[in-house]
Write a protein that holds these residues in place. Structure first.
Motif, PDB file in Angstrom:
ATOM      1  N   ARG A 191       0.832  -1.201   0.000  1.00 56.02           N
ATOM      2  CA  ARG A 191       0.000   0.000   0.000  1.00 56.02           C
ATOM      3  C   ARG A 191       0.867   1.252   0.000  1.00 56.02           C
ATOM      4  O   ARG A 191       0.565   2.242  -0.688  1.00 56.02           O
ATOM      5  N   THR A 192       1.942   1.224   0.758  1.00 56.92           N
ATOM      6  CA  THR A 192       2.839   2.379   0.785  1.00 56.92           C
ATOM      7  C   THR A 192       3.469   2.622  -0.581  1.00 56.92           C
ATOM      8  O   THR A 192       3.553   3.774  -1.056  1.00 56.92           O
ATOM      9  N   GLU A 195       0.872   4.086  -2.900  1.00 56.96           N
ATOM     10  CA  GLU A 195       0.601   5.495  -2.592  1.00 56.96           C
ATOM     11  C   GLU A 195       1.744   6.390  -3.044  1.00 56.96           C
ATOM     12  O   GLU A 195       1.515   7.520  -3.534  1.00 56.96           O
ATOM     13  N   SER A 199       1.478   9.336  -5.878  1.00 57.14           N
ATOM     14  CA  SER A 199       1.755  10.723  -5.494  1.00 57.14           C
ATOM     15  C   SER A 199       2.767  11.409  -6.408  1.00 57.14           C
ATOM     16  O   SER A 199       3.022  12.617  -6.247  1.00 57.14           O
ATOM     17  N   GLY A 211      -3.632   2.240  -9.338  1.00 58.86           N
ATOM     18  CA  GLY A 211      -3.321   2.416  -7.925  1.00 58.86           C
ATOM     19  C   GLY A 211      -4.562   2.413  -7.058  1.00 58.86           C
ATOM     20  O   GLY A 211      -4.576   1.835  -5.962  1.00 58.86           O
ATOM     21  N   GLU A 212      -5.624   3.074  -7.535  1.00 59.17           N
ATOM     22  CA  GLU A 212      -6.872   3.078  -6.758  1.00 59.17           C
ATOM     23  C   GLU A 212      -7.423   1.665  -6.616  1.00 59.17           C
ATOM     24  O   GLU A 212      -7.899   1.274  -5.533  1.00 59.17           O
ATOM     25  N   LEU A 215      -5.219  -0.175  -4.113  1.00 57.72           N
ATOM     26  CA  LEU A 215      -5.488   0.257  -2.743  1.00 57.72           C
ATOM     27  C   LEU A 215      -6.791  -0.352  -2.226  1.00 57.72           C
ATOM     28  O   LEU A 215      -6.883  -0.754  -1.048  1.00 57.72           O
TER      29      LEU A 215
END
Length: 399
Positions: A191-192, A195, A199, A211-212, A215
Motif C-alpha cells: 500500500r505504501t 501510494e 503521489s 493504484g486506486e 489500494l
C-alpha cells in the motif's frame, strides 16, 4: 400442569439417583426373599414342635369305645388349635416382617443415597472443574487428591488431556499472531509503494486508476485479515470481562457508520434502551459493528432504513439490527452464519469477506450468549445478538 411438567422425573440422568434406586430395589428384593424363606422355615419348625407338643395317641383297638371317642374328639380339637396357631403366627410374621423390612429398607435406601453421593463426589468435582474450564480458561486443572483408583485415573487422564489442549491452543495463538504479522506487513508495504507511485506528479491516469484499484484490494485484504483474527480471538476464551452497556456500543457504531449510510441514502431508526452486560468491549463492539455494516452493505432500496434496538430481554442483554432489502428465504438463514458464505445471488453484491455474521455468532458464544436471524416481511433481515445481562441492583431502602 406447568408445575408437574417442570418436575424432574425419578429416572433421569442423575447417576446418584440411579445407584440409589438400584440399591433400594436390590435391598427390597433380598428382604422379600429372606422373609419368604423365613416364613417357610418357621412354619415347618412350628409343625414339628406342635406335633411333639400335642399328643396324637388314639387309644388303639383295645381301648374302650368311650375312650376312643374322647381321644378322637381331643385330637380334632388339637388340630383346630394348631391351625389357629399357625395362621396367627403366619399373619403376625408377615405383618411385622413386612413392616420391619420397609423401615429398614427406607433407612438403607437413605444410607445408599448418602453413600452414593460420597462416592460420586470426585466425579462431581471433575464435572464442575470441566464446566469452569470450558467457560473460562484452559489453565485450570482438577488435581484430584484421592487414593489410586478408577476415579483418580480418570481425573489424571483429564488433566493430561487439558495439558495437551492448552499447548495446542497456545501454539494456535502464536501461529495466529505470527501469521497476522507476516500477512499484514507485506500488504502495508504494498500500500505504501502504491501510494508513493500515485503521489508522483508525472503519474499517468492509467497508473492512478490502477493504484486506486490496488489500494481497494489492499484495504479488502486488511479487513479480511482483521476479520479472521477477530474470529479466532472470539473462538478462544475471553481474557477480559468488563461491565458495559450495549446501548453505548450501538450508539458509537451508528455514529461511525452514519456517513457511509447517508451516501447510500439509508437512514437509521435507533431505540437504545439500557442493556448492561459483562464482557469484552472490543469483541462486542466488533460484533455490533458487523451487524450494522452488514445492514448498510446489503440494504437494497435507495431509501432503505435500518432499525437498531437495544434492551434487556428474556435471553439477557441484546441488540437487534433490522434492515430493508431483498427477500431472504428461511432455509437460507443458517448459511448466513457459516464462514465465507454470502448470498450474493440474493443481495447482488460480493462486498465483504463473508465473515461478518460468523464473527457475531462466535462472539456471542464466547460470552455464553446466542445470535440468530430471521427474514423480515417484505424483504430484509433481522439479526439479534444476546449475551448474559448484569443482574439488576437491589432497590435501596430508606433509613
Amino acid at each position: 400442569m406447568s408445575g408437574s411438567a417442570d418436575r424432574r422425573p425419578l429416572w433421569d440422568g442423575s447417576l446418584r439417583r440411579h445407584l440409589t434406586l438400584v440399591y433400594g430395589l436390590m435391598f427390597f428384593t433380598a428382604a422379600a426373599a429372606v422373609l419368604a424363606v423365613s416364613l417357610v422355615l418357621v412354619i415347618n419348625s412350628m409343625h414339628y414342635s406342635m406335633d411333639l407338643a400335642f399328643d396324637s395317641y388314639t387309644g388303639g383297638p383295645q381301648a374302650p369305645p368311650e375312650v376312643r371317642i374322647y381321644l378322637a374328639e381331643r385330637h380334632a380339637g388339637d388340630e383346630a388349635t394348631k391351625r389357629v396357631i399357625l395362621a396367627s403366627m403366619q399373619r403376625n410374621l408377615l405383618l411385622k416382617g413386612t413392616l420391619a423390612a420397609l423401615c429398614v429398607g427406607v433407612v438403607a435406601t437413605t444410607a445408599g443415597w448418602l453413600v452414593a453421593g460420597r462416592l460420586l463426589r470426585p466425579l462431581s468435582l471433575i464435572s464442575s472443574t470441566a464446566e469452569r474450564i470450558a467457560g473460562h480458561t484452559l489453565h485450570r486443572r482438577i488435581d484430584l487428591e484421592a487414593p489410586p483408583g478408577e476415579v483418580k485415573t480418570l481425573a489424571d487422564s483429564f488433566d493430561r488431556m487439558l495439558d495437551r489442549l492448552d499447548q495446542a491452543f497456545a501454539g494456535q495463538d502464536r501461529f495466529i499472531a505470527n501469521a497476522a504479522h507476516e500477512l499484514k506487513t507485506p500488504i502495508a508495504l504494498n500500500r505504501t509503494l502504491v501510494e508513493v507511485a500515485m503521489s508522483r506528479p508525472d503519474a499517468p491516469p492509467e497508473v492512478l486508476r490502477l493504484g486506486e484499484n490496488l489500494l481497494a484490494v489492499s484495504v479488502r485484504h486488511e479487513r479480511l485479515i482483521d476479520a479472521l483474527l477477530t474470529l479466532a480471538r472470539a473462538d478462544d476464551s475471553l481474557t477480559e470481562r468488563l461491565p458495559l452497556d450495549l446501548a453505548d456500543l450501538a450508539r458509537a457504531v451508528i455514529e461511525a457508520a452514519g456517513p457511509e449510510a447517508r451516501r447510500h441514502g439509508i437512514s437509521f431508526d435507533a431505540v437504545l434502551a439500557p442493556a448492561r452486560a459483562i464482557g469484552d468491549p472490543l469483541l462486542l463492539e466488533q460484533a455490533v459493528r458487523n451487524l450494522v455494516d452488514n445492514a448498510v452493505r446489503y440494504n437494497a432500496p435507495a431509501d432503505g432504513r435500518i432499525r437498531v434496538e437495544t434492551g434487556r430481554g428474556r435471553d439477557g442483554a441484546q441488540v437487534t439490527v433490522a434492515n430493508t432489502g431483498p427477500v431472504v428465504s428461511p432455509h437460507e438463514i443458517p448459511v448466513l452464519f457459516a464462514p465465507f458464505r454470502r448470498l450474493t445471488d440474493r443481495v447482488g453484491s460480493a462486498r465483504g469477506s463473508g465473515l461478518g455474521l460468523s464473527i457475531v455468532r462466535a462472539v456471542a458464544h464466547a460470552h455464553g450468549g446466542s445470535a440468530d436471524a430471521r427474514p423480515r416481511p417484505g424483504g430484509g433481515l433481522e439479526v439479534r445478538l444476546a449475551v448474559p445481562a448484569v443482574p439488576p441492583a437491589p432497590p435501596r431502602r430508606n433509613g
